[in-house]
Motif scaffolding. Structure first.
Motif, mmCIF file in Angstrom:
data_model
loop_
_atom_site.group_PDB
_atom_site.id
_atom_site.type_symbol
_atom_site.label_atom_id
_atom_site.label_comp_id
_atom_site.label_asym_id
_atom_site.label_seq_id
_atom_site.Cartn_x
_atom_site.Cartn_y
_atom_site.Cartn_z
ATOM 1 N N ASN A 1 28.233 70.911 18.585
ATOM 2 C CA ASN A 1 28.245 71.632 17.295
ATOM 3 C C ASN A 1 27.028 71.272 16.440
ATOM 4 O OD1 ASN A 1 30.761 72.790 17.967
ATOM 5 N ND2 ASN A 1 31.839 70.989 17.179
ATOM 6 N N GLY A 2 25.876 71.138 17.107
ATOM 7 C CA GLY A 2 24.643 70.866 16.403
ATOM 8 C C GLY A 2 24.389 69.416 16.063
ATOM 9 N N GLU A 3 25.350 68.510 16.345
ATOM 10 C CA GLU A 3 25.220 67.096 16.018
ATOM 11 C C GLU A 3 24.890 66.297 17.269
ATOM 12 O OE1 GLU A 3 25.308 65.794 12.968
ATOM 13 O OE2 GLU A 3 25.554 67.839 12.171
ATOM 14 N N LEU A 4 23.898 65.401 17.154
ATOM 15 C CA LEU A 4 23.453 64.590 18.287
ATOM 16 C C LEU A 4 24.134 63.223 18.265
ATOM 17 C CD1 LEU A 4 21.326 64.734 20.645
ATOM 18 C CD2 LEU A 4 19.868 63.313 19.180
ATOM 19 N N LEU B 1 24.876 66.716 22.549
ATOM 20 C CA LEU B 1 24.810 67.607 21.389
ATOM 21 C C LEU B 1 26.111 68.395 21.336
ATOM 22 C CD1 LEU B 1 22.745 68.614 19.153
ATOM 23 C CD2 LEU B 1 22.548 70.662 20.585
ATOM 24 N N ASP C 1 29.208 71.725 25.078
ATOM 25 C CA ASP C 1 28.480 70.484 24.842
ATOM 26 C C ASP C 1 27.245 70.486 25.738
ATOM 27 O OD1 ASP C 1 30.426 69.589 23.120
ATOM 28 O OD2 ASP C 1 31.271 68.107 24.504
ATOM 29 N N GLN D 1 17.150 66.260 18.913
ATOM 30 C CA GLN D 1 18.209 67.116 18.388
ATOM 31 C C GLN D 1 17.703 68.538 18.165
ATOM 32 O OE1 GLN D 1 20.405 65.460 15.124
ATOM 33 N NE2 GLN D 1 21.194 67.429 14.446
ATOM 34 N N GLN D 2 16.534 68.674 17.545
ATOM 35 C CA GLN D 2 15.979 70.003 17.293
ATOM 36 C C GLN D 2 15.715 70.759 18.580
ATOM 37 O OE1 GLN D 2 12.502 69.379 14.821
ATOM 38 N NE2 GLN D 2 13.680 68.260 13.283
ATOM 39 N N GLN E 1 18.973 71.945 20.137
ATOM 40 C CA GLN E 1 19.616 73.005 19.369
ATOM 41 C C GLN E 1 19.067 74.388 19.712
ATOM 42 O OE1 GLN E 1 18.918 71.520 15.402
ATOM 43 N NE2 GLN E 1 20.958 70.597 15.236
ATOM 44 N N GLN E 2 18.071 74.453 20.584
ATOM 45 C CA GLN E 2 17.496 75.740 20.960
ATOM 46 C C GLN E 2 18.494 76.635 21.688
ATOM 47 O OE1 GLN E 2 13.833 75.265 23.124
ATOM 48 N NE2 GLN E 2 12.919 73.958 21.567
#
Length: 237
Positions: free
Chosen positions: A121-124, A119, A179, A198-199, A202-203
């Motif tokens: 910058n929020g992208e998986l 992960l 990262d 991904q969600q 992102q925690q």
């Protein structure tokens, strides 16, 4: 500084946990292994692999570290082939995915369908590609039916202990501070989608919370298989 958390569970339908995790923080090595389903002694295979890799010593030279990893996995491959011959069974094997960290890069090595995710910058990003007949068919753009209708494509095309010649794939990845990475066996992917992974990731930087969230989904969906997971990140401090 590297931070990591690990989780493994037998699940709700299996009596033995054939998954194994190894967090060798001092050597900056992390891996998960999954004993091959439908074959004998899957727990033996994954435990043998983690036991062999526990002796790993990283080198200041990246090529030397990689060679040591390959040698350990090659030795494990030979031992599992000998064990299968001794037990008079076709295969005793396991999948593996590992990360070995350098200062600003990581070596990702794998055999089978255990996965590594990043992960950023929020992208998986899925760092690995599954070594399975399904993945091979998809690569050739020849998949014509829903996966549920072509069960044979779930079969692995490589694994530790699967063939006399060790089958490993390697990739180097540049690392950036903050990262986050997830190693997991396919027990997770059977219950949890990439979007849900991904969600969860992102925690934030609380690895235990990430794994707890994924484990809760895994259990809620029925935990049909064993699972093994490792979360890790490196802070700038």
């Amino acid at each position: 500084m590297w931070h990591s958390e690990s989780y493994t569970d037998t699940g709700q339908r299996r009596s033995i946990n054939e998954d194994a995790v190894l967090d060798l923080h001092e050597q900056r090595l992390w891996l998960v292994a999954d004993g091959m389903g439908g074959h004998s002694n899957g727990d033996y295979a994954s435990q043998l692999l983690t036991r062999n890799l526990r002796q790993f010593q990283c080198s200041r030279l990246a090529a030397v570290s990689k060679a040591r990893l390959v040698k350990s996995l090659d030795d494990c491959n030979a031992q599992l082939l000998a064990k299968a011959d001794q037990e008079q069974v076709d295969v005793i094997g396991c999948t593996v995915v590992l990360l070995q960290a350098r200062h600003d890069s990581l070596l990702c090595s794998w055999s089978g369908d255990s996965r590594a995710y990043r992960l950023r910058n929020g992208e998986l990003l899925q760092m690995t590609r599954d070594h399975s007949q399904q993945s091979a068919v998809e690569d050739r753009d020849q998949l014509r039916h829903p996966v549920s209708l072509i069960e044979p494509t779930q079969m692995l095309t490589s694994a530790i202990g699967g063939a006399p010649e060790l089958a490993l794939e390697h990739c180097w990845f540049r690392h950036q501070d903050d990262d986050a990475y997830l190693l997991c066996t396919d027990g997770l992917n059977k219950e949890v989608s990439d979007d849900e992974i991904q969600q969860a990731m992102q925690q934030g930087s609380d690895g235990k919370a990430v794994l707890d969230s994924l484990a809760e989904l895994y259990q809620q969906r029925g935990a049909r298989d064993n699972v093994g997971m490792i979360w890790l990140t490196r802070s700038a401090q």
